[in-house]
Design a protein around this motif. Structure first.
Motif, PDB file in Angstrom:
ATOM      1  N   TYR A  13      69.606  12.689  -9.524  1.00  0.00           N
ATOM      2  CA  TYR A  13      69.537  14.130  -9.764  1.00  0.00           C
ATOM      3  C   TYR A  13      69.302  14.449 -11.239  1.00  0.00           C
ATOM      4  O   TYR A  13      69.475  15.586 -11.665  1.00  0.00           O
ATOM      5  N   GLU A  15      66.603  14.781 -12.965  1.00  0.00           N
ATOM      6  CA  GLU A  15      65.565  15.788 -13.227  1.00  0.00           C
ATOM      7  C   GLU A  15      66.150  17.200 -13.253  1.00  0.00           C
ATOM      8  O   GLU A  15      65.838  18.000 -14.137  1.00  0.00           O
ATOM      9  N   ILE A  16      67.017  17.498 -12.299  1.00  0.00           N
ATOM     10  CA  ILE A  16      67.631  18.830 -12.256  1.00  0.00           C
ATOM     11  C   ILE A  16      68.626  18.978 -13.406  1.00  0.00           C
ATOM     12  O   ILE A  16      68.683  20.023 -14.054  1.00  0.00           O
ATOM     13  N   GLU A  19      67.275  19.988 -16.751  1.00  0.00           N
ATOM     14  CA  GLU A  19      66.923  21.401 -16.916  1.00  0.00           C
ATOM     15  C   GLU A  19      68.036  22.124 -17.682  1.00  0.00           C
ATOM     16  O   GLU A  19      67.777  23.084 -18.395  1.00  0.00           O
ATOM     17  N   GLU A  40      72.803  21.827  -1.680  1.00  0.00           N
ATOM     18  CA  GLU A  40      71.598  21.596  -0.881  1.00  0.00           C
ATOM     19  C   GLU A  40      71.327  22.787   0.009  1.00  0.00           C
ATOM     20  O   GLU A  40      72.243  23.408   0.536  1.00  0.00           O
ATOM     21  N   VAL A  46      69.050  21.794  -4.528  1.00  0.00           N
ATOM     22  CA  VAL A  46      68.668  23.012  -5.244  1.00  0.00           C
ATOM     23  C   VAL A  46      69.477  23.220  -6.517  1.00  0.00           C
ATOM     24  O   VAL A  46      69.036  23.936  -7.405  1.00  0.00           O
ATOM     25  N   CYS A  47      70.659  22.601  -6.617  1.00  0.00           N
ATOM     26  CA  CYS A  47      71.430  22.721  -7.851  1.00  0.00           C
ATOM     27  C   CYS A  47      72.418  21.565  -7.950  1.00  0.00           C
ATOM     28  O   CYS A  47      72.796  20.967  -6.953  1.00  0.00           O
ATOM     29  N   GLY A  66      72.530  22.694 -13.409  1.00  0.00           N
ATOM     30  CA  GLY A  66      71.074  22.796 -13.337  1.00  0.00           C
ATOM     31  C   GLY A  66      70.669  23.253 -11.963  1.00  0.00           C
ATOM     32  O   GLY A  66      71.333  22.984 -10.971  1.00  0.00           O
ATOM     33  N   ASN A  67      69.570  23.977 -11.888  1.00  0.00           N
ATOM     34  CA  ASN A  67      69.080  24.388 -10.577  1.00  0.00           C
ATOM     35  C   ASN A  67      67.598  24.135 -10.505  1.00  0.00           C
ATOM     36  O   ASN A  67      66.903  24.067 -11.506  1.00  0.00           O
ATOM     37  N   ASN A  68      67.146  23.989  -9.303  1.00  0.00           N
ATOM     38  CA  ASN A  68      65.739  23.737  -9.055  1.00  0.00           C
ATOM     39  C   ASN A  68      65.376  24.436  -7.746  1.00  0.00           C
ATOM     40  O   ASN A  68      65.477  23.857  -6.679  1.00  0.00           O
ATOM     41  N   TYR A  71      62.325  23.484  -4.786  1.00  0.00           N
ATOM     42  CA  TYR A  71      62.373  22.589  -3.630  1.00  0.00           C
ATOM     43  C   TYR A  71      62.460  23.368  -2.363  1.00  0.00           C
ATOM     44  O   TYR A  71      63.151  23.970  -1.874  1.00  0.00           O
TER      45      TYR A  71
END
Length: 71
Positions: A13, A15-16, A19, A40, A46-47, A66-68, A71
């Motif tokens: 995780y 990458e997230i 952020e 998830e 998602v975070c 962090g959030n993404n 996805y």
């Protein structure tokens, strides 16, 4: 959204987490001493949140969040 604690393969995780803080060495320090929680949505990350414990009573601190939402 489902939230669960991640015990192994925390670097999956990264990458997230990057952020929230682009310094991977600092993120790794928090991962070593803290608990990683994953949020998830429909089975997709998602975070993430790293929470560290600073004393034996109750004090905990959110170090990185962090959030993404792509996805």
């Amino acid at each position: 959204m489902e939230i669960r604690k991640i015990e192994e393969n925390k670097n999956e995780y990264m990458e997230i987490l990057l952020e929230a803080d682009p310094d991977e060495s600092i993120v790794n320090k928090y991962l070593e001493k803290g608990d990683l929680y994953l949020g998830e949505n429909d089975g997709k990350a998602v975070c993430v949140c790293v929470i560290t414990k600073y004393d034996e009573e109750t004090f905990r601190k959110i170090e990185r969040f962090g959030n993404n939402f792509l996805y």
